[in-house]
Design a protein around this motif. Sequence first.
Motif, short mmCIF file in Angstrom:
data_model
loop_
_atom_site.label_atom_id
_atom_site.label_comp_id
_atom_site.label_asym_id
_atom_site.label_seq_id
_atom_site.Cartn_x
_atom_site.Cartn_y
_atom_site.Cartn_z
N TYR A 32 0.71 3.83 -9.43
CA TYR A 32 0.97 2.47 -8.97
C TYR A 32 0.06 1.43 -9.59
O TYR A 32 0.25 0.23 -9.36
N THR A 180 3.27 -5.75 -11.97
CA THR A 180 2.26 -6.10 -10.98
C THR A 180 1.70 -7.48 -11.31
O THR A 180 1.29 -7.73 -12.45
N CYS A 230 8.79 -6.11 -8.54
CA CYS A 230 7.36 -6.10 -8.24
C CYS A 230 7.09 -5.57 -6.83
O CYS A 230 7.74 -5.97 -5.87
N ARG A 231 6.11 -4.68 -6.71
CA ARG A 231 5.68 -4.13 -5.43
C ARG A 231 4.29 -4.58 -5.04
O ARG A 231 3.88 -4.40 -3.90
N LEU A 289 4.29 -7.62 -0.21
CA LEU A 289 3.69 -7.05 -1.40
C LEU A 289 2.29 -6.54 -1.08
O LEU A 289 1.61 -7.05 -0.19
N TRP A 461 4.60 3.68 0.11
CA TRP A 461 4.10 2.31 -0.07
C TRP A 461 4.79 1.60 -1.23
O TRP A 461 5.09 0.41 -1.14
N PHE A 462 5.05 2.29 -2.32
CA PHE A 462 5.47 1.62 -3.54
C PHE A 462 6.92 1.90 -3.92
O PHE A 462 7.46 1.23 -4.80
#
Length: 463
Positions: A32, A180, A230-231, A289, A461-462
Amino acid sequence: MTRFLNDDFLLDTAEARHLFHEVARDLPIIDYHNHLPPAEIAKDQRWDELGTLWLGHDHYKWRLMRWAGVEERLITGDADPRDKFNAFARVMPKLVANPVHHWSHLELWRYFGLDGTVLSTETADRIWDAAKERLAEPGYGAQGLLSQMKVELVGTTDDPLDSLEHHAALKDAPWRVVPTFRPDPAMKIDAPGFAAWIARLEELTHPIASFDDLIGALEKRLDHFVAHGCRAADHGIDRLDAGPEVPAAVLDAALDAGRTGRAVSGEDAAAWRAALLVALGRAYAKRDLVMQLHVNALRSNRTRLRESLGPDVGADSPRDISLAEPLNTLLDRLDRDGTLPRSVLYGLDTTRNAAIVTTAGNFQDGSIPGKIQAGTAWWFNDQLDGMEDQMRTLAQMGLISTFLGMLTDSRSFLSFPRHEYFRRLFCRIVGRWQVEGHVPDDQDAMDELVRDVCYRNARDWFL
């Protein structure tokens, strides 16, 4: 004598061997946070020799080559890639006990079928030829290298001004390559390039005459990133300070000074950075995010290297200054009105692990497990002792079960065996807990813990 990097490397108990071989070994990878060039992934970059692929972007290797007495021409200079590779092979025996020695051999063995071969001057020709032969095969471009390691997600590191065209080209890939948001240039109001960067942001968004205008422009770019998958956002914060909360007029005046080349005082620059982090943190929370904070690096310390090669070339150190107070102040400013996003905190100074873990604990709010993360051992610390110390502190002062686990933070397509390195170490730690009676006699529970930390927590999470 135990064979170097044998199949049970680091796995010193039967329990650890079970956890790694039966549970962790074949889990997919969620990377990530890294610095891989998305353009090279999108065009499926290929390499016809190992020197460029292995040494072209890796400042970990550059730093050690200099330390071993290699001249710069054979590191980042204009020497032939084969000569650079030979120089690295010559110094490899001197790198024992450094993680690069382990990583390099895992990379040779996992990607090129060179199990058991140790790089040296004597083996350099054989390794070079074997790698060259493999690199000519299908599946050895950038995309194939990701697939070989079962990478499910790559989180690249991208300037807010980026078009993200390469991410768009990869939207149908079998794994996700997501941008990111890294707005570091906006933070550096007292840096020479600030005015030019703001002017480019203005061209992409709208006129910027005030702090609020700037936040609006950054949010437009943030929405562009979200539209491209985008995360997370990321901030490289060389010095985290608890700048004072100031009126908008002070921020507007600082912006005008930064754009016109006038001096910005240290206090105003600190207030600017703090206000920008808070405003952006709220924007991240609104979009669900993750906010990553990489703090306290002392960068580009050697003038000659910086002037000839630029940043990120192997002349950096941990910044040994206070962290707990400014970090708690920043998170509290966001938490006061419920706008603290999911966050990951990384510190480069190993003596600050307890401060980071306990700060993360201060701001858990019951909304999701581990909402504020004590991030994995970063940069100089992602070696065996550094990773173990970070995880031990997290386990004893927080919750290891919610930990997001490993990332590469790398510019190299061959760096993914670092996840194996981490997984072996984590399995050793948990295996020892089992042998010593520190955890209940419940193998299923320990299997689940390893799956969570090595893969599932980051996936949830991602992805």
